[in-house]
Scaffold this active site. Structure first.
Site, mmCIF file in Angstrom:
data_model
loop_
_atom_site.group_PDB
_atom_site.id
_atom_site.type_symbol
_atom_site.label_atom_id
_atom_site.label_comp_id
_atom_site.label_asym_id
_atom_site.label_seq_id
_atom_site.Cartn_x
_atom_site.Cartn_y
_atom_site.Cartn_z
ATOM 1 N N CYS A 160 -8.979 2.363 -2.029
ATOM 2 C CA CYS A 160 -9.287 1.390 -2.716
ATOM 3 C C CYS A 160 -8.684 0.026 -2.303
ATOM 4 C CB CYS A 160 -8.808 1.604 -4.140
ATOM 5 S SG CYS A 160 -8.371 0.148 -5.324
ATOM 6 N N CYS B 21 -6.438 -2.138 -4.555
ATOM 7 C CA CYS B 21 -5.307 -1.473 -4.828
ATOM 8 C C CYS B 21 -4.042 -1.837 -3.740
ATOM 9 C CB CYS B 21 -5.340 0.108 -4.904
ATOM 10 S SG CYS B 21 -6.313 0.834 -6.123
#
Lengths: 308, 107
Positions: free
Chosen positions: B32, B35
């Site tokens: 991700c 993230c």
């Protein structure tokens, strides 16, 4: 370390491909250069699992690997990097002052490469259900919708890439697009049309997102017939365009009607000594190669400005 | 320098739910991008709030049960726990100031 000094020749705001390329060129020109990034180095392309169209990589390259290599290349020439949020840019005589959460830094020239972020649609339920079924990143959140029906809103490259990514997880993907044909590039269209789990709702716009704790359906309207209907979905992936990140500029630079920074073909903005590059720039085609090109041009213009 | 500690489902109760101080949990996954954007900001906060707030990371890929138990359907999700209950949730990349406010209200 970046904290050891406060004065630079060039400060670059933003660590995506535009900022990193500018960093390579400026640092290699022996200019004292600081790059400031608020999050992770790499920009939006780090969300791309695989980049197929960046020249020099016949088999493609991961978005993270590509930008990590750019960063190493820039660091090798002496680029300094600081992770913090830029809160403002001001002109003070011949100097530009860049204010951050870690204090003020000055430079002769500033390259604004802050990129863009996902546009919100602004329909009822969107904000309320963000993180409860509404998502702005299929790569991040696709796995939460294993064997569930989802919708993708949009018809551009980003939307179709997301729909294809979601075929790994979702039971069915409905692409909702306000026109009767996609804007996405042909190769992506071919892949999407060949995928049995991707369906298309043409000439259709979302009106409202409905659910209890989580999203359960989306009300949509056909723009030709005005007929409304409900689509049962667990996830809704918004891919309706991008908005340039220009809030930190506070009206310093001329922007176009979409809020992007207006530049000359040498990346000069309305303020001498401030250049812009990449997705933040008016007319950007939002491709890594173009952002990288912009960054190189901006760095060369910065060098000319400083020496001239 | 205090850094966020990676924990799994088995360690969640002990570290998060039974904590005497407020705790921030960063629900994340390696694939991700946002993230990765949030991670350095959370690391800075972990230093700044050292001793006042506990910082933990939960990989949702390896720990799907705890993620679904707290209704995580988007990552990164930063969840602030106080007395074993989630009191604030921040979804996606947000400016550091906003994260600080959310921690300050839990202190």
């Amino acid at each position: 370390m970046a904290d050891s000094r406060k004065e630079y020749d060039v400060i670059i705001i933003g660590g995506g491909p535009a900022g990193l390329s500018a960093g390579i060129y400026a640092a290699r020109a022996r200019l004292a250069t600081l790059l400031i990034e608020r999050g992770a180095i790499g920009g939006q392309i780090i969300n791309a699992e695989w980049v197929e169209n960046y020249p020099g990589f016949a088999e493609g390259v991961g978005g993270i690997a590509l930008t990590e290599a750019m960063h190493q290349q820039a660091a090798k020439f002496g680029l300094e990097t600081l992770v913090t949020e830029v809160t403002g840019v001001k002109v003070k005589g011949k100097q530009k002052v860049v204010s951050t959460a870690r204090g003020d830094f000055t430079a002769r020239a500033v390259i604004v490469a802050g990129g863009s972020e996902r546009q919100k649609l602004g329909i009822p339920g969107e904000a309320e259900y963000t993180g409860k079924g509404v998502s702005f990143c299929a790569t991040c959140d696709g796995a939460f919708f294993r064997d569930k029906p989802v919708a993708v809103v949009g018809g551009g490259n980003a939307a179709i890439t997301e729909a294809l990514e979601l075929t790994k997880f979702a039971s069915k993907i409905t692409v909702i697009h306000r026109r009767h044909e996609l804007r996405a590039t042909k190769i992506l269209q071919e892949k999407a049309f060949a995928e049995p789990r991707i369906e298309f709702l043409w000439d259709t716009v979302p009106e409202e997102i409905i659910g209890e704790t989580f999203v359960s359906k989306m009300r949509v309207r056909n723009v030709k017939t005005n007929k409304k209907s409900d689509l049962e979905v667990a996830g809704i992936f918004m891919s309706v365009g991008f908005r340039p990140n220009t809030a930190f500029l506070g009206g310093l630079l001329e922007l176009d009607e979409t809020g992007a920074v207006v530049t000359s073909d040498r990346m000069e903005t309305s303020v001498p000594g401030i250049l812009a590059a990449g997705d933040i720039r008016s007319g950007s085609i939002r491709q890594v190669i173009a952002a990288a090109g912009d960054g190189a041009v901006a760095a060369i213009s910065a060098e000319k400005y400083i020496s001239g | 320098m205090s850094k966020p500690v990676e924990i799994n489902e088995a360690a969640f109760g002990e570290n998060v739910l039974k904590a005497t101080k407020p705790v921030l949990v960063d629900f994340w996954a390696p694939w991700c991008g946002p993230c990765r954007m949030v991670a350095p900001v959370v690391e800075e906060l972990a230093s700044e709030y050292d001793g006042k707030v506990g910082f933990f990371k939960v990989n949702v890929d390896n720990n799907p049960k705890v993620a679904s138990q707290y209704g995580v359907m988007s990552i990164p999700t930063l969840m602030v726990f106080k007395g074993g209950q989630p009191v604030n949730t921040i979804i996606g990349f947000r400016p550091k100031d906003e994260l600080k406010k959310s921690l300050d209200t839990a202190l």
